[in-house]
Design a protein around this motif. Structure first.
Motif, PDB file in Angstrom:
ATOM      1  N   THR A 122       0.932  -1.151   0.052  1.00  0.00           N
ATOM      2  CA  THR A 122       0.161   0.036  -0.015  1.00  0.00           C
ATOM      3  C   THR A 122       0.957   1.277   0.051  1.00  0.00           C
ATOM      4  OG1 THR A 122      -1.664  -1.181   1.207  1.00  0.00           O
ATOM      5  CG2 THR A 122      -1.770   1.166   1.100  1.00  0.00           C
ATOM      6  N   ILE A 123       0.480   2.117  -0.791  1.00  0.00           N
ATOM      7  CA  ILE A 123       1.246   3.317  -0.992  1.00  0.00           C
ATOM      8  C   ILE A 123       0.211   4.634  -0.739  1.00  0.00           C
ATOM      9  CG2 ILE A 123       2.553   4.977  -2.499  1.00  0.00           C
ATOM     10  CD1 ILE A 123       3.817   2.918  -3.789  1.00  0.00           C
ATOM     11  N   SER A 124       0.368   5.507   0.055  1.00  0.00           N
ATOM     12  CA  SER A 124      -0.530   6.626   0.441  1.00  0.00           C
ATOM     13  C   SER A 124       0.123   7.974  -0.180  1.00  0.00           C
ATOM     14  CB  SER A 124      -0.686   6.823   2.016  1.00  0.00           C
ATOM     15  OG  SER A 124      -1.141   5.574   2.721  1.00  0.00           O
ATOM     16  N   ILE A 125      -0.846   8.479  -0.710  1.00  0.00           N
ATOM     17  CA  ILE A 125      -0.274   9.858  -1.274  1.00  0.00           C
ATOM     18  C   ILE A 125      -1.471  10.869  -0.908  1.00  0.00           C
ATOM     19  CG2 ILE A 125      -0.393  11.238  -3.565  1.00  0.00           C
ATOM     20  CD1 ILE A 125      -0.205   7.495  -3.808  1.00  0.00           C
ATOM     21  N   GLY A 126      -0.723  12.076  -0.460  1.00  0.00           N
ATOM     22  CA  GLY A 126      -1.144  13.178   0.392  1.00  0.00           C
ATOM     23  C   GLY A 126      -1.395  13.006   1.754  1.00  0.00           C
ATOM     24  N   MET A 127      -0.947  11.989   2.244  1.00  0.00           N
ATOM     25  CA  MET A 127      -0.817  11.710   3.885  1.00  0.00           C
ATOM     26  C   MET A 127       0.106  10.848   4.062  1.00  0.00           C
ATOM     27  SD  MET A 127      -4.237   9.315   3.951  1.00  0.00           S
ATOM     28  CE  MET A 127      -4.414   7.905   3.050  1.00  0.00           C
ATOM     29  N   THR A 128       0.591  10.916   5.153  1.00  0.00           N
ATOM     30  CA  THR A 128       1.710   9.837   5.695  1.00  0.00           C
ATOM     31  C   THR A 128       1.467   9.731   7.245  1.00  0.00           C
ATOM     32  OG1 THR A 128       4.081   9.802   5.976  1.00  0.00           O
ATOM     33  CG2 THR A 128       3.095  11.832   6.572  1.00  0.00           C
ATOM     34  N   MET A 129       1.892   8.549   7.587  1.00  0.00           N
ATOM     35  CA  MET A 129       1.851   7.805   9.054  1.00  0.00           C
ATOM     36  C   MET A 129       2.844   8.220   9.731  1.00  0.00           C
ATOM     37  SD  MET A 129      -1.277   6.889   8.476  1.00  0.00           S
ATOM     38  CE  MET A 129      -1.599   5.824  10.102  1.00  0.00           C
ATOM     39  N   ILE A 130       2.689   8.855  10.819  1.00  0.00           N
ATOM     40  CA  ILE A 130       3.738   9.040  11.871  1.00  0.00           C
ATOM     41  C   ILE A 130       3.712   8.271  12.958  1.00  0.00           C
ATOM     42  CG2 ILE A 130       4.679  11.273  10.517  1.00  0.00           C
ATOM     43  CD1 ILE A 130       3.092  12.859  12.452  1.00  0.00           C
ATOM     44  N   ASN A 131       4.631   8.148  13.657  1.00  0.00           N
ATOM     45  CA  ASN A 131       4.298   7.477  15.123  1.00  0.00           C
ATOM     46  C   ASN A 131       4.379   8.763  16.136  1.00  0.00           C
ATOM     47  OD1 ASN A 131       4.851   4.769  14.573  1.00  0.00           O
ATOM     48  ND2 ASN A 131       7.044   5.066  14.405  1.00  0.00           N
ATOM     49  N   ASP A 132       3.206   8.553  17.057  1.00  0.00           N
ATOM     50  CA  ASP A 132       2.871   9.476  18.072  1.00  0.00           C
ATOM     51  C   ASP A 132       3.197   8.871  19.344  1.00  0.00           C
ATOM     52  OD1 ASP A 132       2.209  11.612  19.407  1.00  0.00           O
ATOM     53  OD2 ASP A 132       0.199  11.814  18.601  1.00  0.00           O
ATOM     54  N   ARG A 135       0.566   9.716  22.089  1.00  0.00           N
ATOM     55  CA  ARG A 135      -0.772   8.765  22.039  1.00  0.00           C
ATOM     56  C   ARG A 135      -0.578   7.200  21.778  1.00  0.00           C
ATOM     57  NH1 ARG A 135      -4.209  12.435  17.513  1.00  0.00           N
ATOM     58  NH2 ARG A 135      -4.279  14.344  18.976  1.00  0.00           N
ATOM     59  N   ARG A 136       0.681   6.896  21.722  1.00  0.00           N
ATOM     60  CA  ARG A 136       1.036   5.381  21.704  1.00  0.00           C
ATOM     61  C   ARG A 136       0.467   4.756  20.539  1.00  0.00           C
ATOM     62  NH1 ARG A 136       0.304   3.195  28.001  1.00  0.00           N
ATOM     63  NH2 ARG A 136       1.794   4.781  29.001  1.00  0.00           N
ATOM     64  N   GLY A 137       0.490   5.398  19.276  1.00  0.00           N
ATOM     65  CA  GLY A 137       0.325   5.032  17.871  1.00  0.00           C
ATOM     66  C   GLY A 137       0.763   5.887  16.878  1.00  0.00           C
ATOM     67  N   THR A 138       0.019   5.590  15.998  1.00  0.00           N
ATOM     68  CA  THR A 138       0.344   6.335  14.655  1.00  0.00           C
ATOM     69  C   THR A 138      -0.836   7.420  14.442  1.00  0.00           C
ATOM     70  OG1 THR A 138      -0.833   4.760  13.139  1.00  0.00           O
ATOM     71  CG2 THR A 138       1.672   4.530  13.610  1.00  0.00           C
ATOM     72  N   THR A 139      -0.429   8.679  13.806  1.00  0.00           N
ATOM     73  CA  THR A 139      -1.318   9.835  13.400  1.00  0.00           C
ATOM     74  C   THR A 139      -1.093  10.041  11.834  1.00  0.00           C
ATOM     75  OG1 THR A 139       0.331  11.375  14.053  1.00  0.00           O
ATOM     76  CG2 THR A 139      -1.342  10.832  15.961  1.00  0.00           C
ATOM     77  N   VAL A 140      -2.135  10.490  11.317  1.00  0.00           N
ATOM     78  CA  VAL A 140      -2.094  10.833  10.036  1.00  0.00           C
ATOM     79  C   VAL A 140      -1.536  12.357   9.875  1.00  0.00           C
ATOM     80  CG1 VAL A 140      -3.290  10.974   7.662  1.00  0.00           C
ATOM     81  CG2 VAL A 140      -3.688   9.083   9.365  1.00  0.00           C
ATOM     82  N   ARG A 141      -0.679  12.547   8.919  1.00  0.00           N
ATOM     83  CA  ARG A 141      -0.124  14.083   8.799  1.00  0.00           C
ATOM     84  C   ARG A 141      -0.478  14.438   7.292  1.00  0.00           C
ATOM     85  NH1 ARG A 141       4.461  16.601   6.954  1.00  0.00           N
ATOM     86  NH2 ARG A 141       5.433  14.610   6.504  1.00  0.00           N
ATOM     87  N   ASP A 142      -1.106  15.227   7.022  1.00  0.00           N
ATOM     88  CA  ASP A 142      -1.296  15.839   5.743  1.00  0.00           C
ATOM     89  C   ASP A 142      -0.147  16.382   4.882  1.00  0.00           C
ATOM     90  OD1 ASP A 142      -3.038  16.045   3.403  1.00  0.00           O
ATOM     91  OD2 ASP A 142      -3.747  18.203   3.978  1.00  0.00           O
ATOM     92  N   VAL A 143      -0.088  16.055   3.594  1.00  0.00           N
ATOM     93  CA  VAL A 143       0.951  16.413   2.864  1.00  0.00           C
ATOM     94  C   VAL A 143       0.385  17.254   1.621  1.00  0.00           C
ATOM     95  CG1 VAL A 143       3.124  15.739   1.433  1.00  0.00           C
ATOM     96  CG2 VAL A 143       2.308  14.323   3.248  1.00  0.00           C
TER      97      VAL A 143
END
Length: 390
Positions: A122-132, A135-143
């Motif tokens: 899977t490849i995401s375009i326009g967003m990226t998953m970063i470790n937080d 929050r002990r998880g991942t968050t979505v950051r807009d690109v």
């Protein structure tokens, strides 16, 4: 240099062994095996197997045979469930093997590459998953440099989407040798294809109901481009995650969407009312038309009957004008005077006259009213003409 227990040895004076401990008595437990003795026994056994020494012909042959055996066994390899084995012979792709235990000619004749060809990536375009960590998880950051795109009606839309892809089973060699950075290539092609499809569409269908069409168009364009590159990549699916106007104008766009929703609701209500009223009006119109057609037929039939009656009367008139004229006069007077109130007045011209109004019994009021006027009787005609019987 052999180790000795006499004279202390290199670790100090006294009767100590190589580990710095002195001789142990029989009561203190079993002694560890002597390493020097084990090595000596191994050398003796090897010399018994090789009577001519290590460098004799038999010894060299056994050594070469052992090396060849180890070298031949090094060609066995295992392919995991998500992998495919690509066997190269002197660097050239010769075959592809399925998951399981396989064999290739030992190195350097043949080598094997193990790409994860059966795994869907899977490849995401326009967003990226970063470790937080907070929050002990991942968050979505807009690109935004990847997601902001220009539509065909010169509006800007923010599109985040994901691409599911895998390696073609028959294109593993192309995947390994035709493209240097497969993931980066797929991502660049996906972004380019999405921008092209968005650039051919208006913003309103993009924000409402054209997502399936856009996803299908992007997938088809990506597959065509990657096949042109000979990438050996199969696009499984394109999923649009978020389609919104830019953040700066999103409130205005939401107001417009609400107004459009109200417009569609009112149009649907009006269409529903029209669907209810129009059939009713058409039914009433058809009923009126049928009644008019019936009245038309009746009027035409009556006119034709009257004209036929007139022609019949005319024919009789031509045969006997005086009699027919008298009959027509009497019938007409009966029709005119029949429903009217009548008084008989004696003018007194004859004998016994001059009495004024003659008493008249209203027989028409005493008898039931007739639906059609009857032909006048002779006594009534005589009364009407004056001087009749009383």
């Amino acid at each position: 240099m052999p180790w000795k227990n006499q004279g202390g040895g290199p670790w100090g004076s006294g009767p100590k062994g190589p580990w710095g401990s002195g001789p142990q008595s029989s009561g203190s437990g079993p002694r560890p095996p002597d390493l020097e003795d084990l090595l000596r026994r191994g050398q003796d056994r090897l010399q018994q197997l090789l009577p001519g020494g290590y460098f004799s012909g038999l010894g060299i042959a056994i050594a070469v045979l052992g090396a060849l055996t180890i070298w031949g066994l090094s060609g066995f390899f295992r392919v995991q469930s998500e992998e495919l084995g690509v066997v190269l012979r002197f660097g050239k792709h010769v075959r592809t093997v399925q998951p399981g235990l396989n064999y290739h000619l030992p190195y350097p004749i043949e080598t094997v590459l193990l790409p994860k060809a059966l795994r869907v990536s899977t490849i995401s375009i326009g967003m990226t998953m970063i470790n937080d960590p907070a929050r002990r998880g991942t968050t979505v950051r807009d690109v935004p440099e990847e997601s902001l795109m220009l539509t065909g009606d010169e509006n800007i839309v923010d599109v985040d989407f994901a691409v599911l892809w895998r390696i073609k089973p028959d294109g593993v060699g192309n995947f390994l040798f035709n493209i240097q950075n497969p993931e980066g290539t797929v991502k660049a092609v996906a972004e380019s294809a999405m921008r092209e499809v968005i650039g051919r569409s208006n913003i309103q269908p993009i924000l409402t109901g054209a997502r399936t069409t856009i996803e299908g168009g992007v997938q088809e364009l990506m597959q065509k481009t990657l096949d042109g590159y000979g990438a050996g990549v199969l696009i499984q699916q394109v999923q649009m995650q978020k389609v919104d106007p830019p953040l700066q104008v999103i409130d205005a766009f939401r107001d417009v969407q609400a107004a459009r929703a109200d417009l569609e609701r009112l149009q649907n209500e009006a269409q529903t009312y029209a669907n209810r009223v129009i059939p009713d009006a058409k039914g009433r119109g058809a009923q009126i038309i049928q009644a008019a057609e019936g009245y038309k037929g009746q009027a035409v039939a009556e006119a034709k009957g009257q004209s036929a009656r007139f022609l019949d009367v005319y024919e009789e008139y031509r045969k006997a004008p005086d009699v027919t004229r008298q009959r027509i006069y009497l019938e007409t007077m009966e029709r005119v005077l029949g429903p009217a109130e009548k008084l008989v007045y004696d003018s007194g011209s004859g004998p016994g006259g001059g009495q004024g109004i003659v008493p008249y019994l209203p027989l028409s009021e005493l008898s039931p009213r007739r639906t059609a006027p009857a032909t006048p009787t002779q006594p009534q005609n005589q009364q009407t003409q004056g001087g009749g019987s009383r």
